[in-house]
Design a protein around this motif. Sequence first.
Motif, mmCIF file in Angstrom:
data_model
loop_
_atom_site.group_PDB
_atom_site.id
_atom_site.type_symbol
_atom_site.label_atom_id
_atom_site.label_comp_id
_atom_site.label_asym_id
_atom_site.label_seq_id
_atom_site.Cartn_x
_atom_site.Cartn_y
_atom_site.Cartn_z
ATOM 1 N N LYS A 1 89.061 -16.981 -3.987
ATOM 2 C CA LYS A 1 89.513 -15.665 -4.458
ATOM 3 C C LYS A 1 89.614 -14.651 -3.324
ATOM 4 C CE LYS A 1 86.526 -14.966 -7.747
ATOM 5 N NZ LYS A 1 85.849 -14.425 -8.923
ATOM 6 N N SER A 2 90.070 -15.092 -2.175
ATOM 7 C CA SER A 2 90.253 -14.217 -1.023
ATOM 8 C C SER A 2 91.644 -13.588 -1.091
ATOM 9 C CB SER A 2 90.102 -15.036 0.257
ATOM 10 O OG SER A 2 90.279 -14.234 1.387
ATOM 11 N N SER A 3 91.905 -12.653 -0.209
ATOM 12 C CA SER A 3 93.220 -12.013 -0.196
ATOM 13 C C SER A 3 94.273 -12.879 0.488
ATOM 14 C CB SER A 3 93.139 -10.653 0.489
ATOM 15 O OG SER A 3 92.675 -10.802 1.812
ATOM 16 N N LEU A 4 93.838 -13.855 1.299
ATOM 17 C CA LEU A 4 94.783 -14.763 1.940
ATOM 18 C C LEU A 4 94.102 -16.067 2.308
ATOM 19 C CD1 LEU A 4 94.639 -14.328 5.519
ATOM 20 C CD2 LEU A 4 94.810 -12.119 4.446
ATOM 21 N N ASP A 5 94.921 -17.081 2.579
ATOM 22 C CA ASP A 5 94.415 -18.395 2.972
ATOM 23 C C ASP A 5 94.299 -18.429 4.490
ATOM 24 O OD1 ASP A 5 94.628 -19.109 0.305
ATOM 25 O OD2 ASP A 5 96.484 -20.229 0.565
ATOM 26 N N ARG A 6 93.092 -18.749 4.995
ATOM 27 C CA ARG A 6 92.936 -18.862 6.445
ATOM 28 C C ARG A 6 91.616 -19.524 6.812
ATOM 29 N NH1 ARG A 6 91.854 -12.676 8.435
ATOM 30 N NH2 ARG A 6 90.029 -12.320 7.152
ATOM 31 N N LEU A 7 91.612 -20.089 8.017
ATOM 32 C CA LEU A 7 90.395 -20.613 8.621
ATOM 33 C C LEU A 7 89.926 -19.565 9.617
ATOM 34 C CD1 LEU A 7 91.424 -24.327 9.230
ATOM 35 C CD2 LEU A 7 90.087 -23.385 7.357
ATOM 36 N N GLU A 8 88.631 -19.263 9.603
ATOM 37 C CA GLU A 8 88.127 -18.137 10.389
ATOM 38 C C GLU A 8 87.199 -18.519 11.526
ATOM 39 O OE1 GLU A 8 86.416 -15.634 7.333
ATOM 40 O OE2 GLU A 8 88.294 -14.505 7.290
ATOM 41 N N GLY A 9 87.180 -19.752 11.928
ATOM 42 C CA GLY A 9 86.324 -20.146 13.036
ATOM 43 C C GLY A 9 85.012 -20.744 12.575
ATOM 44 N N VAL A 10 84.168 -21.028 13.533
ATOM 45 C CA VAL A 10 82.914 -21.733 13.283
ATOM 46 C C VAL A 10 81.759 -20.744 13.227
ATOM 47 C CG1 VAL A 10 81.345 -23.487 14.206
ATOM 48 C CG2 VAL A 10 83.818 -23.762 14.466
ATOM 49 N N GLU A 11 80.836 -20.984 12.302
ATOM 50 C CA GLU A 11 79.609 -20.196 12.253
ATOM 51 C C GLU A 11 78.432 -21.137 12.045
ATOM 52 O OE1 GLU A 11 79.709 -17.309 9.109
ATOM 53 O OE2 GLU A 11 79.247 -18.772 7.577
ATOM 54 N N THR A 12 77.251 -20.649 12.372
ATOM 55 C CA THR A 12 76.035 -21.436 12.221
ATOM 56 C C THR A 12 75.202 -20.836 11.103
ATOM 57 O OG1 THR A 12 76.077 -21.939 14.574
ATOM 58 C CG2 THR A 12 74.009 -22.323 13.423
ATOM 59 N N SER A 13 74.759 -21.673 10.185
ATOM 60 C CA SER A 13 73.944 -21.200 9.068
ATOM 61 C C SER A 13 72.491 -21.048 9.511
ATOM 62 C CB SER A 13 74.056 -22.164 7.891
ATOM 63 O OG SER A 13 73.644 -23.444 8.275
ATOM 64 N N ALA A 14 71.675 -20.509 8.638
ATOM 65 C CA ALA A 14 70.268 -20.253 8.952
ATOM 66 C C ALA A 14 69.510 -21.530 9.304
ATOM 67 C CB ALA A 14 69.596 -19.559 7.777
ATOM 68 N N ASP A 15 69.945 -22.659 8.752
ATOM 69 C CA ASP A 15 69.259 -23.920 9.049
ATOM 70 C C ASP A 15 69.765 -24.582 10.331
ATOM 71 O OD1 ASP A 15 71.706 -24.889 8.274
ATOM 72 O OD2 ASP A 15 70.964 -26.033 6.567
ATOM 73 N N GLY A 16 70.676 -23.915 11.037
ATOM 74 C CA GLY A 16 71.145 -24.410 12.324
ATOM 75 C C GLY A 16 72.375 -25.298 12.283
#
Length: 102
Positions: free
Chosen positions: A21-36
């Motif tokens: 339900k975003s305003s557009l379709d896109r990939l936004e890069g890599v992120e790291t979650s709290a568990d690493g």
Amino acid sequence: MSAPLRIRENGIDLFVRLTPKSSLDRLEGVETSADGRSHLKARVRAVPENGAANQALERLVAKTLGVPASSVSVVAGGTSRLKTVRIVGDPEALAQRVEALG
């Protein structure tokens, strides 16, 4: 930061955090979650009903990586934000394309 993927014999498994339900379709890069663990952030316009958001994610990943849509499938996390997307193809080439997104 590690790449958000696992190399397989016939392709890769890509770890994705999906926001529907975003305003557009896109990939936004890599992120790291709290568990690493690393994952690729993705947004799609589709709603998370009847697999629509998962199908939109599969199409988005296929288009971005330049592979046929038939070679991309959500294999884990069908009803979760954190998903595993399997992409069939040359593992090294796919890994390079994913790392370029980061």
